[in-house]
Design a protein around this motif. Structure first.
Motif, PDB file in Angstrom:
ATOM      1  N   SER A  38       0.601  -1.086  -0.411  1.00 54.20           N
ATOM      2  CA  SER A  38      -0.208   0.266  -0.162  1.00 54.20           C
ATOM      3  C   SER A  38       0.623   1.670   0.317  1.00 54.20           C
ATOM      4  CB  SER A  38      -1.332  -0.120   1.602  1.00 54.20           C
ATOM      5  OG  SER A  38      -1.904  -0.996   1.501  1.00 54.20           O
ATOM      6  N   PRO A  39       1.651   1.617   0.657  1.00 52.87           N
ATOM      7  CA  PRO A  39       2.394   3.537   0.544  1.00 52.87           C
ATOM      8  C   PRO A  39       3.725   2.856  -0.303  1.00 52.87           C
ATOM      9  CG  PRO A  39       3.333   0.917   2.339  1.00 52.87           C
ATOM     10  CD  PRO A  39       1.755   0.820   2.272  1.00 52.87           C
ATOM     11  N   LEU A  40       3.849   1.692  -0.708  1.00 57.58           N
ATOM     12  CA  LEU A  40       4.933   1.627  -2.332  1.00 57.58           C
ATOM     13  C   LEU A  40       3.766   2.086  -3.726  1.00 57.58           C
ATOM     14  CD1 LEU A  40       6.004  -2.329  -1.028  1.00 57.58           C
ATOM     15  CD2 LEU A  40       7.363   0.139  -0.647  1.00 57.58           C
ATOM     16  N   GLU A  41       3.133   2.743  -3.167  1.00 54.32           N
ATOM     17  CA  GLU A  41       1.858   3.044  -4.338  1.00 54.32           C
ATOM     18  C   GLU A  41       3.158   4.060  -5.006  1.00 54.32           C
ATOM     19  OE1 GLU A  41      -1.583   4.800  -6.362  1.00 54.32           O
ATOM     20  OE2 GLU A  41      -1.581   4.271  -4.571  1.00 54.32           O
ATOM     21  N   PRO A  42       3.718   5.036  -4.133  1.00 55.55           N
ATOM     22  CA  PRO A  42       4.507   5.644  -5.456  1.00 55.55           C
ATOM     23  C   PRO A  42       5.880   5.221  -5.820  1.00 55.55           C
ATOM     24  CG  PRO A  42       3.774   6.634  -3.106  1.00 55.55           C
ATOM     25  CD  PRO A  42       3.452   5.454  -3.238  1.00 55.55           C
ATOM     26  N   LEU A  43       6.007   4.786  -5.928  1.00 60.58           N
ATOM     27  CA  LEU A  43       7.534   3.116  -6.264  1.00 60.58           C
ATOM     28  C   LEU A  43       6.594   2.660  -7.242  1.00 60.58           C
ATOM     29  CD1 LEU A  43      10.296   1.904  -3.700  1.00 60.58           C
ATOM     30  CD2 LEU A  43      10.131   4.525  -5.443  1.00 60.58           C
ATOM     31  N   LEU A  44       6.035   1.930  -7.380  1.00 58.20           N
ATOM     32  CA  LEU A  44       5.323   1.132  -8.158  1.00 58.20           C
ATOM     33  C   LEU A  44       4.798   2.085  -9.628  1.00 58.20           C
ATOM     34  CD1 LEU A  44       2.738  -0.964  -5.901  1.00 58.20           C
ATOM     35  CD2 LEU A  44       4.964  -1.681  -6.766  1.00 58.20           C
ATOM     36  N   THR A  45       3.844   2.730  -9.439  1.00 55.54           N
ATOM     37  CA  THR A  45       3.467   4.497 -10.275  1.00 55.54           C
ATOM     38  C   THR A  45       4.432   4.571 -11.313  1.00 55.54           C
ATOM     39  OG1 THR A  45       2.745   4.881  -9.052  1.00 55.54           O
ATOM     40  CG2 THR A  45       1.518   3.718  -9.339  1.00 55.54           C
ATOM     41  N   ALA A  46       5.831   5.112 -10.697  1.00 55.48           N
ATOM     42  CA  ALA A  46       7.181   5.788 -10.681  1.00 55.48           C
ATOM     43  C   ALA A  46       7.378   5.187 -12.068  1.00 55.48           C
ATOM     44  CB  ALA A  46       7.975   6.196  -9.726  1.00 55.48           C
ATOM     45  N   ALA A  47       7.937   6.190 -13.193  1.00 54.46           N
ATOM     46  CA  ALA A  47       8.493   5.251 -14.036  1.00 54.46           C
ATOM     47  C   ALA A  47      10.560   4.397 -14.132  1.00 54.46           C
ATOM     48  CB  ALA A  47       8.352   6.689 -15.632  1.00 54.46           C
ATOM     49  N   LYS A  48       9.658   3.269 -15.408  1.00 52.86           N
ATOM     50  CA  LYS A  48      11.051   3.123 -14.967  1.00 52.86           C
ATOM     51  C   LYS A  48      12.030   3.660 -15.025  1.00 52.86           C
ATOM     52  CE  LYS A  48       8.642  -1.479 -15.703  1.00 52.86           C
ATOM     53  NZ  LYS A  48       8.664  -3.137 -16.300  1.00 52.86           N
ATOM     54  N   GLU A  49      13.865   3.286 -14.580  1.00 53.61           N
ATOM     55  CA  GLU A  49      14.363   4.413 -14.723  1.00 53.61           C
ATOM     56  C   GLU A  49      16.116   3.556 -15.157  1.00 53.61           C
ATOM     57  OE1 GLU A  49      14.272   8.176 -13.456  1.00 53.61           O
ATOM     58  OE2 GLU A  49      12.850   8.687 -14.651  1.00 53.61           O
ATOM     59  N   ASP A  50      16.804   3.999 -15.785  1.00 55.48           N
ATOM     60  CA  ASP A  50      17.832   2.683 -14.878  1.00 55.48           C
ATOM     61  C   ASP A  50      18.319   3.225 -14.135  1.00 55.48           C
ATOM     62  OD1 ASP A  50      18.092   1.698 -17.191  1.00 55.48           O
ATOM     63  OD2 ASP A  50      19.251   3.315 -18.708  1.00 55.48           O
ATOM     64  N   GLY A  51      18.376   1.911 -12.708  1.00 54.74           N
ATOM     65  CA  GLY A  51      19.076   2.698 -11.369  1.00 54.74           C
ATOM     66  C   GLY A  51      17.767   3.026 -10.753  1.00 54.74           C
ATOM     67  N   GLY A  52      16.616   3.351 -11.303  1.00 54.56           N
ATOM     68  CA  GLY A  52      15.362   3.880 -10.370  1.00 54.56           C
ATOM     69  C   GLY A  52      14.552   2.407  -9.476  1.00 54.56           C
ATOM     70  N   LEU A  53      14.059   2.693  -8.716  1.00 51.40           N
ATOM     71  CA  LEU A  53      13.285   1.639  -8.126  1.00 51.40           C
ATOM     72  C   LEU A  53      12.172   1.721  -8.823  1.00 51.40           C
ATOM     73  CD1 LEU A  53      14.454   2.842  -4.426  1.00 51.40           C
ATOM     74  CD2 LEU A  53      15.363   1.337  -6.213  1.00 51.40           C
ATOM     75  N   GLY A  54      11.525   2.564  -9.487  1.00 59.55           N
ATOM     76  CA  GLY A  54       9.992   2.858 -10.554  1.00 59.55           C
ATOM     77  C   GLY A  54       9.660   1.305 -11.222  1.00 59.55           C
ATOM     78  N   LEU A  55       8.215   0.698 -11.185  1.00 58.39           N
ATOM     79  CA  LEU A  55       8.474   0.107 -11.638  1.00 58.39           C
ATOM     80  C   LEU A  55       7.203   0.932 -13.195  1.00 58.39           C
ATOM     81  CD1 LEU A  55       6.699  -3.278  -9.072  1.00 58.39           C
ATOM     82  CD2 LEU A  55       9.177  -2.410  -9.954  1.00 58.39           C
ATOM     83  N   GLY A  56       6.871   0.954 -13.035  1.00 64.36           N
ATOM     84  CA  GLY A  56       5.763   1.923 -14.702  1.00 64.36           C
ATOM     85  C   GLY A  56       4.595   1.623 -14.593  1.00 64.36           C
ATOM     86  N   TRP A  57       3.870   0.823 -13.353  1.00 62.24           N
ATOM     87  CA  TRP A  57       3.155   0.857 -13.414  1.00 62.24           C
ATOM     88  C   TRP A  57       1.735   1.926 -13.621  1.00 62.24           C
ATOM     89  CZ3 TRP A  57       1.153  -4.099  -8.883  1.00 62.24           C
ATOM     90  CH2 TRP A  57       2.267  -4.546  -9.190  1.00 62.24           C
ATOM     91  N   THR A  58       0.395   1.474 -13.972  1.00 64.30           N
ATOM     92  CA  THR A  58      -0.256   2.991 -13.572  1.00 64.30           C
ATOM     93  C   THR A  58      -1.408   2.789 -12.427  1.00 64.30           C
ATOM     94  OG1 THR A  58      -1.936   1.345 -14.808  1.00 64.30           O
ATOM     95  CG2 THR A  58      -0.220   2.841 -16.165  1.00 64.30           C
ATOM     96  N   SER A  59      -1.489   3.915 -12.597  1.00 64.55           N
ATOM     97  CA  SER A  59      -3.440   3.804 -11.129  1.00 64.55           C
ATOM     98  C   SER A  59      -4.520   2.613 -11.209  1.00 64.55           C
ATOM     99  CB  SER A  59      -3.296   5.171 -10.931  1.00 64.55           C
ATOM    100  OG  SER A  59      -3.162   6.034 -10.768  1.00 64.55           O
ATOM    101  N   ASP A  60      -4.504   2.274 -12.985  1.00 62.81           N
ATOM    102  CA  ASP A  60      -5.280   1.477 -12.996  1.00 62.81           C
ATOM    103  C   ASP A  60      -5.066  -0.422 -12.900  1.00 62.81           C
ATOM    104  OD1 ASP A  60      -7.898   0.038 -13.899  1.00 62.81           O
ATOM    105  OD2 ASP A  60      -6.960   0.012 -15.960  1.00 62.81           O
ATOM    106  N   GLU A  61      -3.434  -0.472 -12.830  1.00 63.32           N
ATOM    107  CA  GLU A  61      -3.351  -1.589 -12.620  1.00 63.32           C
ATOM    108  C   GLU A  61      -2.378  -1.572 -11.639  1.00 63.32           C
ATOM    109  OE1 GLU A  61      -0.156  -2.015 -16.790  1.00 63.32           O
ATOM    110  OE2 GLU A  61       0.993  -1.088 -15.413  1.00 63.32           O
ATOM    111  N   TYR A  62      -1.925  -0.866 -10.686  1.00 60.10           N
ATOM    112  CA  TYR A  62      -2.550  -0.785  -8.939  1.00 60.10           C
ATOM    113  C   TYR A  62      -3.152  -1.164  -8.435  1.00 60.10           C
ATOM    114  CZ  TYR A  62      -1.448   0.773  -4.478  1.00 60.10           C
ATOM    115  OH  TYR A  62      -1.761   0.250  -2.862  1.00 60.10           O
ATOM    116  N   GLY A  63      -4.892  -0.325  -9.069  1.00 63.10           N
ATOM    117  CA  GLY A  63      -5.855  -0.941  -8.673  1.00 63.10           C
ATOM    118  C   GLY A  63      -6.564  -2.017  -9.081  1.00 63.10           C
ATOM    119  N   PHE A  64      -6.249  -2.648 -10.685  1.00 61.11           N
ATOM    120  CA  PHE A  64      -6.610  -4.187 -10.047  1.00 61.11           C
ATOM    121  C   PHE A  64      -5.284  -5.053  -9.570  1.00 61.11           C
ATOM    122  CE2 PHE A  64      -4.499  -8.023 -12.658  1.00 61.11           C
ATOM    123  CZ  PHE A  64      -5.841  -8.883 -12.866  1.00 61.11           C
TER     124      PHE A  64
END
Length: 456
Positions: A38-64
């Motif tokens: 739940s508190p990881l949503e900002p990381l889950l929905t952050a864009a994928k970048e080299d060396g970054g922690l984001g996974l590039g999910w959308t809000s719709d994908e996080y809801g699913f």
């Protein structure tokens, strides 16, 4: 001539409280894993970048993904069948089965978020999502089956050991320990993920806790076997066993259905809200992302103290239906306030405290009320059906809210939460109506919801 007075093991205060602590730790670790993302949503929905922690999910994908917890329970009726298994085969078999499912689902989810996958998957009736999202949701769905069946098993454990004793207090303390797990996840998951290199670190930590919880329940099984032996020695006539024909008396019980729908509405206004609350604090109240999870974490921390407190009141003084009504009113007021155009983070904290009071009131009265309405031989099935109906909300509301948030996302990435919070307030309003109907039904049928639990 003196005659020895035999007692059940559960008549020993030390024994019953030890049993409670053991199974409560199993559920505490489960609740940590349930909300670790739940508190990881900002990381889950952050864009994928080299060396970054984001996974590039959308809000719709996080809801699913968030709703996946209840998919198998709802659409495959696995939770309902789990309740029948509990009543038919007993606590030990069902508890071990459910904790194994929890751990297996957690491992799948950990593997999914820790690896990259190509392509997308079309999920019927939901949409098309990244492969990683679907695999993580699969693990979460398997985990959800185990966690919910474990929940009804632990509820029956507490009724078994605490009937005519401190039933509501015991259930309240079990909930309190579970909330420690939720609070720990909300407060620690994001900083732990950032410190340890990604989302998979926090998920892996949760999986390790579940392994410990599984071992704890196996230890409890030893005590449960001793309790059955002591009960057999004391009771002249064993309780009549479960029969499928008994289900008719369950599904035709009006009071039972009021509790079930109240559970659906109340929890739909709390748990799905928590999954989106961290981002709400960031975008509406301007809280820094690194500490935004601490405000939602106040809710479970508050219930750690309040749920046992209100449970103790119910045990000693009764008024269970009244406690549920008050909690439903507070839930509605909280979400109405969050929907208003007031953006002070101080207000957000105050309202979250009030939500914590509501979240202490309703569960402390609702769960101990079920054994007053339903006999012990059907209790597992009753709790399973209530949890099943609850899971409809846990499965579908996050999907609905994810799509609503997606539709209300501006070009700069900010989200307007007015529509979202209005939906949550609607759940609270229905909960108020159901609480009033339950209060009237108790007066008609004499369930004893307004009477104390402790028999003197």
């Amino acid at each position: 001539m003196t005659q020895a007075i035999q007692q059940k093991l559960s008549d020993s205060k030390a024994a019953r409280w030890t049993a409670l602590i053991i199974v409560s730790f199993t559920m505490m670790f489960g609740y940590f894993f349930t909300d670790v993302m739940s508190p990881l949503e900002p990381l889950l929905t952050a864009a994928k970048e080299d060396g970054g922690l984001g996974l590039g999910w959308t809000s719709d994908e996080y809801g699913f993904f968030s709703g996946a917890y209840g998919y198998f329970n709802v659409f495959l009726l696995l939770l309902f069948f789990g309740g029948i298994i509990l009543d038919k085969f007993g606590i030990r078999f069902t508890g071990v089965m459910s904790t194994v499912l929890m751990f297996a689902g957690a491992l799948i989810k950990w593997w999914a978020v820790g690896n990259d996958f190509d392509g997308t998957v079309n999920v019927p009736f939901f949409g098309t999502y990244q492969t990683q999202v679907v695999l993580a949701a699969l693990g979460f769905a398997i985990y959800g089956v185990g966690c919910e069946i474990a929940g009804i098993t632990v509820s029956k454990v507490i009724v078994k050991w605490f009937t005519v004793h401190e039933l509501a207090l015991a259930m309240g303390l079990q909930v309190a320990l579970a909330r420690i797990g939720t609070a720990g996840a909300l407060a620690l998951a994001l900083p732990f993920a950032k410190a340890m290199g990604g989302v998979s670190a926090s998920v892996g930590l949760g999986a390790a806790m579940l392994c410990i919880g599984m071992i704890a329940f196996i230890v409890y099984c030893v005590m449960d076997k001793r309790e059955d032996a002591s009960a057999a020695a004391v009771e002249s006539e064993p309780e009549e066993g479960f029969k499928f024909s008994d289900l008719k008396s369950l599904v035709t019980n009006t009071g039972f259905w009021y509790v079930a729908v109240l559970c659906l509405m109340f929890y739909a206004g709390v748990f799905p809200f928590l999954k989106f609350a961290t981002k709400l604090m960031v975008f509406k109240y301007g809280v820094a992302a690194d500490v935004a999870g601490l405000i939602p974490a106040m809710l479970p921390f508050g219930t750690i103290f309040l749920t046992p407190f209100f449970g103790s009141i119910y045990d000693k003084y009764g008024k269970g239906a009244t406690l549920m009504l008050i909690g439903s009113v507070l839930l509605t007021c909280v979400h109405i306030t969050f929907a208003l155009p007031m953006n002070s983070w101080v207000l957000a904290i105050i309202v979250m405290v009030v939500l914590g009071i509501a979240f202490g009131l309703v569960p402390s009265a609702m769960w101990p009320s079920v054994p007053k309405i339903i006999p012990m031989k059907l209790l597992g099935t009753a709790y399973a059906l209530i949890f099943y109906i609850q899971n409809i909300g846990l499965a579908l509301v996050p999907v609905w809210i994810g799509k609503v948030n997606q539709a209300n996302t501006a070009a700069d990435g900010t989200i307007n939460y007015t529509e979202t919070m209005t939906i949550f307030a609607g759940f609270g309003l229905v909960a108020i109506i159901i609480s009033l109907l339950l209060l009237l039904e108790d007066k008609r049928k004499g369930y004893g919801l307004q009477k104390p639990n402790i028999k003197k």
